[in-house]
Scaffold this motif. Sequence first.
Motif, PDB file in Angstrom:
ATOM      1  N   ASP A   1     -79.132  28.332  -5.269  1.00 46.50           N
ATOM      2  CA  ASP A   1     -79.794  27.520  -6.295  1.00 46.50           C
ATOM      3  C   ASP A   1     -78.813  26.869  -7.269  1.00 46.50           C
ATOM      4  OD1 ASP A   1     -82.295  28.328  -5.264  1.00 46.50           O
ATOM      5  OD2 ASP A   1     -82.234  30.168  -6.457  1.00 46.50           O
ATOM      6  N   ASP A   2     -77.521  26.897  -6.956  1.00 47.45           N
ATOM      7  CA  ASP A   2     -76.505  26.436  -7.898  1.00 47.45           C
ATOM      8  C   ASP A   2     -76.054  24.992  -7.708  1.00 47.45           C
ATOM      9  OD1 ASP A   2     -76.296  28.704  -9.481  1.00 47.45           O
ATOM     10  OD2 ASP A   2     -74.865  29.674  -8.140  1.00 47.45           O
TER      11      ASP A   2
ATOM     12  N   PRO B   1     -77.546  22.130  -8.656  1.00 48.39           N
ATOM     13  CA  PRO B   1     -77.611  21.388  -9.930  1.00 48.39           C
ATOM     14  C   PRO B   1     -76.524  21.800 -10.906  1.00 48.39           C
ATOM     15  CG  PRO B   1     -79.807  22.091  -9.252  1.00 48.39           C
ATOM     16  CD  PRO B   1     -78.833  22.788  -8.344  1.00 48.39           C
TER      17      PRO B   1
ATOM     18  N   ALA C   1     -88.648  11.551  -6.235  1.00 45.81           N
ATOM     19  CA  ALA C   1     -87.865  12.657  -6.791  1.00 45.81           C
ATOM     20  C   ALA C   1     -86.906  12.121  -7.850  1.00 45.81           C
ATOM     21  CB  ALA C   1     -87.088  13.350  -5.674  1.00 45.81           C
TER      22      ALA C   1
ATOM     23  N   GLU D   1     -81.319  12.551  -5.879  1.00 42.42           N
ATOM     24  CA  GLU D   1     -80.765  13.875  -6.163  1.00 42.42           C
ATOM     25  C   GLU D   1     -81.850  14.917  -5.891  1.00 42.42           C
ATOM     26  OE1 GLU D   1     -79.184  15.970 -10.182  1.00 42.42           O
ATOM     27  OE2 GLU D   1     -78.118  14.121  -9.592  1.00 42.42           O
ATOM     28  N   LEU D   2     -81.625  15.737  -4.858  1.00 40.45           N
ATOM     29  CA  LEU D   2     -82.571  16.772  -4.458  1.00 40.45           C
ATOM     30  C   LEU D   2     -81.976  18.152  -4.753  1.00 40.45           C
ATOM     31  CD1 LEU D   2     -83.654  15.239  -1.014  1.00 40.45           C
ATOM     32  CD2 LEU D   2     -84.704  14.901  -3.266  1.00 40.45           C
ATOM     33  N   ASP D   3     -82.694  19.199  -4.368  1.00 41.17           N
ATOM     34  CA  ASP D   3     -82.241  20.554  -4.668  1.00 41.17           C
ATOM     35  C   ASP D   3     -80.936  20.918  -3.961  1.00 41.17           C
ATOM     36  OD1 ASP D   3     -84.431  20.927  -6.263  1.00 41.17           O
ATOM     37  OD2 ASP D   3     -85.600  21.990  -4.741  1.00 41.17           O
ATOM     38  N   MET D   4     -80.708  20.330  -2.768  1.00 36.84           N
ATOM     39  CA  MET D   4     -79.540  20.726  -1.976  1.00 36.84           C
ATOM     40  C   MET D   4     -78.654  19.552  -1.563  1.00 36.84           C
ATOM     41  SD  MET D   4     -79.886  24.067  -1.705  1.00 36.84           S
ATOM     42  CE  MET D   4     -79.183  24.817  -0.239  1.00 36.84           C
TER      43      MET D   4
ATOM     44  N   SER E   1     -77.448  15.144  -2.618  1.00 35.11           N
ATOM     45  CA  SER E   1     -77.585  13.939  -3.425  1.00 35.11           C
ATOM     46  C   SER E   1     -76.765  12.832  -2.777  1.00 35.11           C
ATOM     47  CB  SER E   1     -77.115  14.175  -4.864  1.00 35.11           C
ATOM     48  OG  SER E   1     -75.714  14.352  -4.914  1.00 35.11           O
TER      49      SER E   1
ATOM     50  N   TRP F   1     -75.047  21.000  -0.274  1.00 32.66           N
ATOM     51  CA  TRP F   1     -74.821  22.382  -0.702  1.00 32.66           C
ATOM     52  C   TRP F   1     -75.102  23.276   0.482  1.00 32.66           C
ATOM     53  CZ3 TRP F   1     -72.120  23.888  -4.563  1.00 32.66           C
ATOM     54  CH2 TRP F   1     -72.322  25.112  -5.222  1.00 32.66           C
TER      55      TRP F   1
END
Length: 209
Positions: free
Chosen positions: A38-39, A41, A101, A117-120, A122, A139
């Motif tokens: 989850d890191d 961002p 998003a 830019e998504l959770d995993m 960009s 990521w």
Amino acid sequence: MRLPKTEHTSRPWRVHEFTSDFAIEDVWSFHTPGAGPDDFPAMLAAMRASGGLAQQPWPARFLFALRWKIGALLGWDKPSAGVGNRVTSLRDRLPDDIRDAPRGSDNEAMPLKAVYELDMESARELANKTVHTVMHLGWVRGTNGDYELRMAALVKPNGLVGRLYMAAIAPFRYLIVYPALTRRWERAWLDRDHHHDHVKAEHEEGTSR
């Protein structure tokens, strides 16, 4: 560390859906010790906090200054050659769920502008008279179990001039630009991590009194 192109193509990144006409130029990894799933961002925030080109080592600053000077002399970077003029933005190709998003933030220190830019992952893009390029950040879980940052440079050269330009700058990317970027981004993660630990320790000390 430079990686084979399959390290990008083999992963289910959303960017594959709308960049089939771009070629993969480089794939690079950046170590982020202790990072979790989850890191992403937090890594992006650390990169932004580390500053732009002005904070790069002098060889990288010199190369970019030289590039902008040559570009100004030859008219490579005129607004008419950029995104929205010579080429349409990749945002026009995005599926609805990505377009809705968060886009990500832009600033003058970053010439590449946000696409999504998504959770995993960009993506950012830049265009001039030589190329239309995309910087994709992803990521992924590394071999040691920690998560790490991956960068892929996707390019669409503008004719013969663009192909010659990419060939000419290749040695400088590998010998100067990417090593400097690696040191900068990996240090940004460590500085962020140390700051987080310092704040956490101060908090724990305060609560124990």
